[in-house]
Design a protein around this motif. Structure first.
Motif, short mmCIF file in Angstrom:
data_model
loop_
_atom_site.label_atom_id
_atom_site.label_comp_id
_atom_site.label_asym_id
_atom_site.label_seq_id
_atom_site.Cartn_x
_atom_site.Cartn_y
_atom_site.Cartn_z
N ARG A 45 0.93 -0.95 -0.17
CA ARG A 45 0.29 0.01 -0.32
C ARG A 45 0.50 1.01 0.10
O ARG A 45 0.48 2.25 -0.66
N LEU B 89 2.54 1.95 -2.82
CA LEU B 89 1.33 2.19 -4.26
C LEU B 89 0.70 3.79 -3.96
O LEU B 89 0.85 4.51 -4.90
N VAL C 207 -6.69 -10.14 0.86
CA VAL C 207 -6.55 -9.37 -0.05
C VAL C 207 -7.20 -9.56 -1.20
O VAL C 207 -7.72 -10.72 -2.33
N GLU C 208 -7.92 -8.77 -2.45
CA GLU C 208 -8.68 -8.46 -2.92
C GLU C 208 -8.04 -7.29 -3.87
O GLU C 208 -7.60 -6.28 -3.27
N LEU C 209 -7.70 -7.32 -5.59
CA LEU C 209 -6.73 -6.44 -6.31
C LEU C 209 -8.10 -5.33 -6.59
O LEU C 209 -9.13 -5.85 -7.57
N PRO C 210 -8.33 -3.69 -6.01
CA PRO C 210 -9.40 -3.64 -6.67
C PRO C 210 -9.12 -2.97 -8.47
O PRO C 210 -8.64 -3.07 -8.13
N ASP C 211 -9.81 -2.13 -8.98
CA ASP C 211 -9.90 -2.19 -10.18
C ASP C 211 -8.61 -1.57 -11.09
O ASP C 211 -8.05 -1.38 -12.08
N LEU D 195 -1.40 -5.32 -11.66
CA LEU D 195 -0.43 -5.62 -10.17
C LEU D 195 0.14 -6.92 -9.89
O LEU D 195 -0.95 -7.60 -9.94
N TYR E 171 0.67 -8.76 -7.54
CA TYR E 171 0.52 -8.49 -5.69
C TYR E 171 2.24 -9.44 -4.91
O TYR E 171 2.76 -9.00 -3.67
N LEU F 292 -5.09 -13.23 -7.71
CA LEU F 292 -6.09 -12.17 -6.85
C LEU F 292 -6.31 -11.78 -8.97
O LEU F 292 -6.90 -10.84 -8.83
N ARG F 293 -5.47 -12.39 -9.97
CA ARG F 293 -6.09 -11.50 -11.57
C ARG F 293 -7.22 -13.18 -11.70
O ARG F 293 -7.67 -12.60 -12.68
N GLY F 294 -7.60 -13.30 -11.44
CA GLY F 294 -9.08 -14.84 -11.61
C GLY F 294 -8.77 -16.37 -11.64
O GLY F 294 -9.37 -16.98 -12.03
#
Lengths: 198, 186
Positions: free
Chosen positions: B33, B36, B121-125, B130, B132, B160-162
């Motif tokens: 964080r 970022l 953790v979840e990646l926002p739009d 990223l 992670y 995290l990307r699916g």
């Protein structure tokens, strides 16, 4: 980093069952990560006060999340509403979960009504860190101070939290004391009203 | 004293001091964080995470060799196995598997089912580019460079990307023979 209402992943992270919190990683993994965090922040600042502030901010984020996690998992969604309650929560539960043991001591300050101190002989984060002389009173325990501030703030007890080295006779490494100075409103009865809305 | 054989990942992990994985996870989250906020560009953050991982890796290898007592690996296959079974277990408490070897044995995939870095953790739009866990690729690259192997480590799959697991591709670029800093005849 929880995005509200975004079903980007095929399984929403909020649907995953919460772990019991018993998983462990090696101390050296954490120590390496923490050292990189400190080193990265050193490149971003010009002076020690700024470095401490950044470490504290990082810790604040950890503290806020730890409170959410522990309240939900260990305390069945009940939050402490009294000062002594939240202090003993930090001193025992939070410390036990994060560092594997309760803090060494919790004391009330003698000079001021609003000061409390949590002491630890050797903070986990400071175990592998030595401070060069030219950094003076810098203490990486600022990260832990940030965690405590995050927990207290999110629980509705705003405070200023700092970490200090206290030399102890007969011991080579000084003891670390986390000094908690509560804000005005916590000590008046208004705090009860403010914290009633969960 | 008879030479001690290499220890299994579980045995070493049981012997090292351990901390709560959640402290580790949350600290890593705080680090990402901060990056970022400071760097703002996702690509920059990926690079910085890799660099941090590299710095960790060059020091981590010493601890790894000291604690695990592994003998010199005969080939890259053995190296990858040791990383997955002993290395990951010893530091992160999880085991990885190695698969997808290519024909020359210089490129493989390390697959992680469980990853303590990404709990909660979840990646926002806004952060879709990223990686992670990019610190892990830096760690592997740094550690292997200290044992004379130049590698390239990239992410193939990322939960995290699916995707359904974490897959790192480790490609051996070249073996650098050890150079002695002093000439023998001086």
């Amino acid at each position: 980093m929880i995005g509200v209402g975004k079903i980007k992943q095929y399984s929403n992270v909020l649907d995953k069952p919460l772990s019991k919190g018993k998983q462990e990683v090696s101390l050296s993994a954490f120590a390496f990560l923490f050292s990189e965090l400190v080193q990265y922040n050193q490149t971003q600042v010009d002076n020690i006060a700024e470095l401490e502030r950044r470490l504290e901010d990082a810790g604040y984020a950890v503290g806020a999340r730890v409170l959410e996690l522990l309240c939900h998992r260990d305390k069945g969604n009940r939050r402490e509403t009294r000062l002594l309650g939240i202090l003993s929560f930090v001193h025992s539960t939070v410390w036990k979960v994060l560092f594997g043991k309760v803090a060494d001591s919790l004391e009330k300050g003698t000079e001021h009504e609003d000061e409390y101190m949590i002491s630890e002989k050797e903070l986990l984060v400071n175990r592998f860190i030595s401070i060069p002389k030219d950094m003076g009173t810098f203490n990486c325990g600022a990260f832990v101070a940030g965690i405590v501030r995050g927990v207290l703030d999110s629980a509705g007890f705003p405070a200023v939290v700092t970490a200090h080295f206290v030399p102890v006779e007969g011991q080579q490494r000084p003891r670390t004391t986390i000094l908690i100075k509560f804000a005005e409103e916590v000590l008046t009865s208004f705090s009860l009203i403010v914290t009633l809305f969960l | 004293m008879a030479p001690v054989g290499p220890r299994s990942g579980d045995a070493i992990f049981a012997n090292v001091e351990r901390v709560n994985a959640e402290l580790f996870t949350l600290t890593y989250g705080a680090t990402v964080r901060q990056l970022l906020t400071d760097l703002e560009e996702v690509e920059e953050v990926n690079k910085q995470l890799d660099q941090m991982g590299y710095n960790i890796g060059i020091r981590l290898i010493d601890e790894f060799l000291a604690k695990s007592n592994v003998t010199r690996c005969v080939d890259f296959r053995e190296t990858a196995e040791v990383i997955a079974k002993v290395g990951f277990k010893m530091f992160l408490g999880v085991t990885a598997t190695v698969s997808n070897w290519d024909a020359d044995g210089t490129c493989c995939s390390i697959i992680l089912e469980d990853n303590p870095l990404v709990d909660f953790v979840e990646l926002p739009d806004t952060c879709q580019g990223l990686y992670y866990c990019n610190i892990l690729s830096g760690v592997i690259r740094g550690a292997l460079e200290m044992v004379s192997m130049k590698t390239e480590v990239t992410w193939i799959r990322d939960v995290l990307r699916g995707d359904d697991a974490y897959e790192l591709q480790v490609k051996l670029l070249k073996q650098v023979p050890e150079e002695y800093p002093y000439k023998d005849d001086e």
